[in-house]
Design a protein around this motif. Structure first.
Motif, PDB file in Angstrom:
ATOM      1  N   THR A   1     -65.842 -42.839  33.004  1.00  0.00           N
ATOM      2  CA  THR A   1     -64.868 -43.554  33.830  1.00  0.00           C
ATOM      3  C   THR A   1     -65.486 -43.962  35.161  1.00  0.00           C
ATOM      4  OG1 THR A   1     -63.036 -42.304  32.842  1.00  0.00           O
ATOM      5  CG2 THR A   1     -62.617 -43.399  34.959  1.00  0.00           C
ATOM      6  N   LEU A   2     -66.211 -43.028  35.761  1.00  0.00           N
ATOM      7  CA  LEU A   2     -66.859 -43.325  37.035  1.00  0.00           C
ATOM      8  C   LEU A   2     -67.915 -44.413  36.872  1.00  0.00           C
ATOM      9  CD1 LEU A   2     -67.042 -42.661  40.011  1.00  0.00           C
ATOM     10  CD2 LEU A   2     -68.664 -40.841  39.452  1.00  0.00           C
ATOM     11  N   GLU A   3     -68.626 -44.416  35.754  1.00  0.00           N
ATOM     12  CA  GLU A   3     -69.601 -45.471  35.487  1.00  0.00           C
ATOM     13  C   GLU A   3     -68.932 -46.841  35.481  1.00  0.00           C
ATOM     14  OE1 GLU A   3     -72.449 -47.042  31.778  1.00  0.00           O
ATOM     15  OE2 GLU A   3     -71.526 -45.044  31.692  1.00  0.00           O
ATOM     16  N   VAL A   4     -67.754 -46.942  34.869  1.00  0.00           N
ATOM     17  CA  VAL A   4     -67.025 -48.210  34.836  1.00  0.00           C
ATOM     18  C   VAL A   4     -66.613 -48.619  36.246  1.00  0.00           C
ATOM     19  CG1 VAL A   4     -64.941 -49.364  33.993  1.00  0.00           C
ATOM     20  CG2 VAL A   4     -66.225 -47.840  32.485  1.00  0.00           C
ATOM     21  N   LEU A   5     -66.107 -47.670  37.020  1.00  0.00           N
ATOM     22  CA  LEU A   5     -65.694 -47.982  38.390  1.00  0.00           C
ATOM     23  C   LEU A   5     -66.871 -48.448  39.228  1.00  0.00           C
ATOM     24  CD1 LEU A   5     -63.205 -45.050  39.083  1.00  0.00           C
ATOM     25  CD2 LEU A   5     -62.675 -47.402  38.439  1.00  0.00           C
ATOM     26  N   LEU A   6     -68.024 -47.839  39.032  1.00  0.00           N
ATOM     27  CA  LEU A   6     -69.216 -48.258  39.771  1.00  0.00           C
ATOM     28  C   LEU A   6     -69.631 -49.672  39.376  1.00  0.00           C
ATOM     29  CD1 LEU A   6     -71.226 -44.911  39.622  1.00  0.00           C
ATOM     30  CD2 LEU A   6     -70.313 -45.995  41.685  1.00  0.00           C
ATOM     31  N   GLU A   7     -69.442 -50.029  38.118  1.00  0.00           N
ATOM     32  CA  GLU A   7     -69.739 -51.397  37.682  1.00  0.00           C
ATOM     33  C   GLU A   7     -68.806 -52.399  38.361  1.00  0.00           C
ATOM     34  OE1 GLU A   7     -71.268 -50.365  33.106  1.00  0.00           O
ATOM     35  OE2 GLU A   7     -69.262 -51.169  33.471  1.00  0.00           O
ATOM     36  N   VAL A   8     -67.539 -52.052  38.477  1.00  0.00           N
ATOM     37  CA  VAL A   8     -66.562 -52.952  39.105  1.00  0.00           C
ATOM     38  C   VAL A   8     -66.830 -53.072  40.604  1.00  0.00           C
ATOM     39  CG1 VAL A   8     -64.108 -53.329  39.569  1.00  0.00           C
ATOM     40  CG2 VAL A   8     -64.845 -52.433  37.343  1.00  0.00           C
ATOM     41  N   ASP A   9     -67.118 -51.929  41.246  1.00  0.00           N
ATOM     42  CA  ASP A   9     -67.565 -51.893  42.646  1.00  0.00           C
ATOM     43  C   ASP A   9     -66.555 -52.538  43.597  1.00  0.00           C
ATOM     44  OD1 ASP A   9     -69.366 -51.184  44.642  1.00  0.00           O
ATOM     45  OD2 ASP A   9     -70.367 -53.129  44.602  1.00  0.00           O
ATOM     46  N   ALA A  10     -65.297 -52.093  43.516  1.00  0.00           N
ATOM     47  CA  ALA A  10     -64.253 -52.624  44.386  1.00  0.00           C
ATOM     48  C   ALA A  10     -64.097 -51.779  45.647  1.00  0.00           C
ATOM     49  CB  ALA A  10     -62.928 -52.685  43.630  1.00  0.00           C
ATOM     50  N   ASP A  11     -63.499 -52.376  46.675  1.00  0.00           N
ATOM     51  CA  ASP A  11     -63.251 -51.668  47.928  1.00  0.00           C
ATOM     52  C   ASP A  11     -62.026 -50.770  47.837  1.00  0.00           C
ATOM     53  OD1 ASP A  11     -65.373 -53.005  49.475  1.00  0.00           O
ATOM     54  OD2 ASP A  11     -64.135 -54.792  49.216  1.00  0.00           O
TER      55      ASP A  11
ATOM     56  N   LEU B   1     -66.430 -37.393  42.923  1.00  0.00           N
ATOM     57  CA  LEU B   1     -66.331 -38.560  43.797  1.00  0.00           C
ATOM     58  C   LEU B   1     -67.259 -38.427  44.993  1.00  0.00           C
ATOM     59  CD1 LEU B   1     -62.481 -39.243  43.864  1.00  0.00           C
ATOM     60  CD2 LEU B   1     -64.219 -40.607  42.722  1.00  0.00           C
ATOM     61  N   ALA B   2     -67.286 -37.238  45.591  1.00  0.00           N
ATOM     62  CA  ALA B   2     -68.083 -37.047  46.802  1.00  0.00           C
ATOM     63  C   ALA B   2     -69.573 -37.198  46.542  1.00  0.00           C
ATOM     64  CB  ALA B   2     -67.788 -35.669  47.398  1.00  0.00           C
ATOM     65  N   GLU B   3     -70.037 -36.712  45.391  1.00  0.00           N
ATOM     66  CA  GLU B   3     -71.473 -36.674  45.118  1.00  0.00           C
ATOM     67  C   GLU B   3     -71.991 -37.912  44.401  1.00  0.00           C
ATOM     68  OE1 GLU B   3     -72.330 -33.069  43.052  1.00  0.00           O
ATOM     69  OE2 GLU B   3     -71.380 -31.796  44.573  1.00  0.00           O
ATOM     70  N   HIS B   4     -71.108 -38.631  43.693  1.00  0.00           N
ATOM     71  CA  HIS B   4     -71.607 -39.695  42.829  1.00  0.00           C
ATOM     72  C   HIS B   4     -70.879 -41.027  42.996  1.00  0.00           C
ATOM     73  CE1 HIS B   4     -74.055 -36.745  40.703  1.00  0.00           C
ATOM     74  NE2 HIS B   4     -72.986 -35.971  40.610  1.00  0.00           N
ATOM     75  N   SER B   5     -70.125 -41.190  44.078  1.00  0.00           N
ATOM     76  CA  SER B   5     -69.405 -42.451  44.249  1.00  0.00           C
ATOM     77  C   SER B   5     -69.326 -42.829  45.720  1.00  0.00           C
ATOM     78  CB  SER B   5     -67.980 -42.332  43.680  1.00  0.00           C
ATOM     79  OG  SER B   5     -67.065 -41.883  44.661  1.00  0.00           O
ATOM     80  N   PRO B   6     -69.017 -44.111  46.012  1.00  0.00           N
ATOM     81  CA  PRO B   6     -68.825 -44.560  47.395  1.00  0.00           C
ATOM     82  C   PRO B   6     -67.378 -44.441  47.856  1.00  0.00           C
ATOM     83  CG  PRO B   6     -68.864 -46.462  45.961  1.00  0.00           C
ATOM     84  CD  PRO B   6     -69.066 -45.250  45.073  1.00  0.00           C
ATOM     85  N   TRP B   7     -66.499 -43.767  47.059  1.00  0.00           N
ATOM     86  CA  TRP B   7     -65.075 -43.748  47.352  1.00  0.00           C
ATOM     87  C   TRP B   7     -64.563 -42.364  47.721  1.00  0.00           C
ATOM     88  CZ3 TRP B   7     -66.551 -45.860  42.433  1.00  0.00           C
ATOM     89  CH2 TRP B   7     -66.687 -47.259  42.437  1.00  0.00           C
ATOM     90  N   LYS B   8     -63.406 -42.382  48.358  1.00  0.00           N
ATOM     91  CA  LYS B   8     -62.621 -41.178  48.587  1.00  0.00           C
ATOM     92  C   LYS B   8     -61.208 -41.442  48.076  1.00  0.00           C
ATOM     93  CE  LYS B   8     -61.659 -42.741  53.328  1.00  0.00           C
ATOM     94  NZ  LYS B   8     -61.882 -42.469  54.763  1.00  0.00           N
ATOM     95  N   ALA B   9     -60.539 -40.392  47.659  1.00  0.00           N
ATOM     96  CA  ALA B   9     -59.167 -40.534  47.195  1.00  0.00           C
ATOM     97  C   ALA B   9     -58.209 -40.443  48.374  1.00  0.00           C
ATOM     98  CB  ALA B   9     -58.839 -39.450  46.175  1.00  0.00           C
ATOM     99  N   VAL B  10     -57.152 -41.245  48.326  1.00  0.00           N
ATOM    100  CA  VAL B  10     -56.064 -41.111  49.294  1.00  0.00           C
ATOM    101  C   VAL B  10     -55.217 -39.920  48.860  1.00  0.00           C
ATOM    102  CG1 VAL B  10     -54.035 -42.211  50.315  1.00  0.00           C
ATOM    103  CG2 VAL B  10     -56.061 -43.587  49.745  1.00  0.00           C
ATOM    104  N   HIS B  11     -55.022 -38.957  49.736  1.00  0.00           N
ATOM    105  CA  HIS B  11     -54.302 -37.734  49.382  1.00  0.00           C
ATOM    106  C   HIS B  11     -52.841 -37.860  49.806  1.00  0.00           C
ATOM    107  CE1 HIS B  11     -57.847 -35.614  48.027  1.00  0.00           C
ATOM    108  NE2 HIS B  11     -58.478 -36.012  49.115  1.00  0.00           N
TER     109      HIS B  11
END
Length: 231
Positions: free
Chosen positions: A24-34, A57-67
């Motif tokens: 799932t994270l691989e797909v999100l990285l391909e989309v690369d949305a803000d 998310l912290a180690e392998h993505s450019p995103w953070k979740a809104v809590h």
């Protein structure tokens, strides 16, 4: 320009019936949305824990979740979640309770992305057309009561098979639909269940459905995306 995306990630269970959050994270990285609206982001039973963990998310993505603070181990509310770039500013956020016979909800966050204000709403509407329209009215009424007014994008799985009737007609009174294309079923797209809608303060630029090999196997939905510019 702000790139947004919506993805029903199906709890990271792919068309091969395997749960693989890394895919799932691989797909999100391909989309690369803000800004990304996720549906079915939490497990269904028990503590409703997030499928994409904070560590992943912290180690392998450019995103953070809104809590949203609804459940300790959940990413969002009734499976709806918002991801934003780590350098984006989260000004405010809240869960939106929807009228329903089964657990449904929406999430909203006021953001500053690439220096520009943006109100983002993520949703996953009911299978029933009657309840979809009631939920659409609830979301629109909630937004109408929000102050201050902000450029707004709404995204999610609307579960609406018609081209322009039902809740689509209700949303279209106030928002423009990005012509993203068919996103369900991932292996053979036949319906535009996943939608992105922008308020008049936003101009819709390039749009699309992400159809990579990973996306065709990671969920039964494909991600949809749109580029937005402030007018």
């Amino acid at each position: 320009m702000i790139k947004v995306a919506s993805y029903n990630m199906r709890k990271s269970i792919g068309t091969d019936r395997r749960r693989r959050p890394e895919r799932t994270l691989e797909v999100l990285l391909e989309v690369d949305a803000d800004v990304i609206a996720l549906q079915e982001a939490d497990r269904r039973f028990g503590t409703r824990e997030a499928v994409l963990t904070a560590n992943l998310l912290a180690e392998h993505s450019p995103w953070k979740a809104v809590h949203f603070g609804m459940r300790a181990r959940s990413m969002g509310w009734h499976g709806n979640a918002l991801l934003v770039r780590k350098d984006a500013e989260i000004l405010a956020c809240e869960a939106i309770h929807l009228p329903t016979l089964e657990p449904r909800g929406a999430v909203m966050a006021d953001l500053r992305v690439n220096g520009s204000p943006l109100r983002g709403v993520g949703m996953h509407l009911d299978l029933s057309g009657l309840w979809r329209r009631r939920q659409a009215h609830a979301i629109l009424s909630h937004l109408a009561a929000c102050t201050p007014r902000m450029p707004t994008v709404m995204m999610g799985d609307l579960n609406e098979w018609s081209a322009e009737r039902g809740c689509l007609h209700d949303f279209a009174q106030h928002f423009a639909f990005a012509p993203t294309g068919k996103s369900f079923h991932a292996r053979r797209p036949m319906a535009r269940l996943d939608r992105i809608m922008a308020s008049p303060e936003l101009e819709i630029g390039d749009v699309g459905v992400h159809r990579s090999l990973a996306a065709r196997t990671a969920s039964d939905h494909l991600p949809v995306w749109a580029e937005l510019r402030h007018r």
